[in-house]
Design an enzyme around this catalytic site. Sequence first.
Site, PDB file in Angstrom:
ATOM      1  CD  GLU A 169      35.687  33.540  32.083  1.00 54.18           C
ATOM      2  OE1 GLU A 169      35.213  34.590  31.624  1.00 54.18           O
ATOM      3  OE2 GLU A 169      36.187  33.444  33.225  1.00 54.18           O
ATOM      4  CE  LYS A 293      36.989  35.533  39.636  1.00 52.17           C
ATOM      5  NZ  LYS A 293      38.363  35.633  39.065  1.00 52.17           N
TER       6      LYS A 293
HETATM    7  P1  PGA Z   1      39.715  32.695  36.378  1.00 50.58           P
HETATM    8  O1  PGA Z   1      39.341  33.933  35.472  1.00 50.58           O
HETATM    9  O2  PGA Z   1      38.476  32.101  36.900  1.00 50.58           O
HETATM   10  O3  PGA Z   1      40.448  31.807  35.406  1.00 50.58           O
HETATM   11  O4  PGA Z   1      40.600  33.232  37.468  1.00 50.58           O
HETATM   12  C1  PGA Z   1      38.314  34.816  35.744  1.00 50.58           C
HETATM   13  C2  PGA Z   1      38.823  36.182  36.027  1.00 50.58           C
HETATM   14  O5  PGA Z   1      40.042  36.436  35.997  1.00 50.58           O
HETATM   15  O6  PGA Z   1      38.015  37.059  36.314  1.00 50.58           O
HETATM   16 ZN    ZN Z   2      39.701  38.653  36.593  1.00 50.51          ZN
END
Ligand code: PGA
Ligand code: ZN
Length: 373
Positions: A169, A293
């Site tokens: 990230e 998301k």
């Molecule tokens: P991920 O991590 O996109 O790998 O799920 C982001 C999060 O857990 O917020």
């Molecule tokens: Zn998360």
Amino acid sequence: MKINSISLRKILDSRARYTVEAEINEYSGKAPSGASTGTHEAKCFVPEDLEGIEEELKQLEGKVIDQKEFDNLLRDIDGTDDFSRIGAIGIACSLAFKQASGFEHGKEFPLPLSNVIGGGEHGGNTSIQEFLVLPVEASTFPEAIEINRKIYQELKEKHKRKIKGMNDEGALITGMNDEQTLRALKEIADKHGARIGLDVAASEFFEDGKYKMTSLGMEQKPDDHYKFIQKLIDVFDLVYVEDPFDQEDFRLHAKLSSKNPDVMVCGDDLFTTNKDRLQEGIENGACNSLIIKPNQIGTVSDTLETVELAEENDYTPVISHRSGETCDSSISDLSLEWNCPVIKAGIADIRIAKLNRLLTLWDEQESPEVYRK
Ligand code: PGA
Ligand code: ZN
């Protein structure tokens, strides 16, 4: 909106893996992907038969439909509950349709919640996945970005001997363990009037009934892990705690939220942007905030339904990137359309696509709202 053309292609994501880009009327939507995914998420993979599915989608050309009808047709074409057949094509198409039909931007900008040091599944020395900063004293979006940027740069400079690189990230990988990281971050965050948040992503280290934080040499039963999380909240004055417990444990999430009404207790793997899971959380009093998301639920209109349910029940929606990303910045536009008070989108590497889009939108607004204090 009339669909004039739909096409698909494979493109690279930030982990040098393939993902899907959809183009509708020449507007693009690109699917991100997670590494620490929740078990209740929609499936997001690149199907083998991209061309065959593209042919099926082309049958929608010429139709005049709205987002909800389009998203329902995507679900019909997929034919499963969780996009097990068309995978990443679903969210790529849904985002492309949204891009092509346009956004209605509100005036309230989100506060950026930035991952500055990382670990867990995204790479790093800590069991906790993300050490985040929230610039609560900022008055404007550009000022908020400046605070988070400075914290990231100062961490990099002050701890340069301990820094080993950047993770999935764009967060720093250091040689410090979880508690050392929190101490180092607190010193710099305090200087800038920012508060600290964590994405514990606890499901990733919950095994056989125990929370196994190998970076700290700890293996704890749920009630002891609860006490550990409470201690971190108290000692480091945390403003935000995401997924502190396993994704099936509504009870401990509820206990933590009721004991800490001023802390954002946020469900990511717990809710997976799914309104039925959120409804269960509301009934149990679990959390007061949730991660949004779009690819966790699979379409823009399903995501909106979850945001609306959250807002009706005073849950703060935190719109978020994934660890596997592209330069798609739809979530930035959506944060303004849906009035999300917080956006979680990193601070470095490909994450800048989201932040820079918001900086542009800030400049384009005639009188953007400053943050309420
Ligand atoms: P991920 O991590 O996109 O790998 O799920 C982001 C999060 O857990 O917020
Ligand atoms: Zn998360």
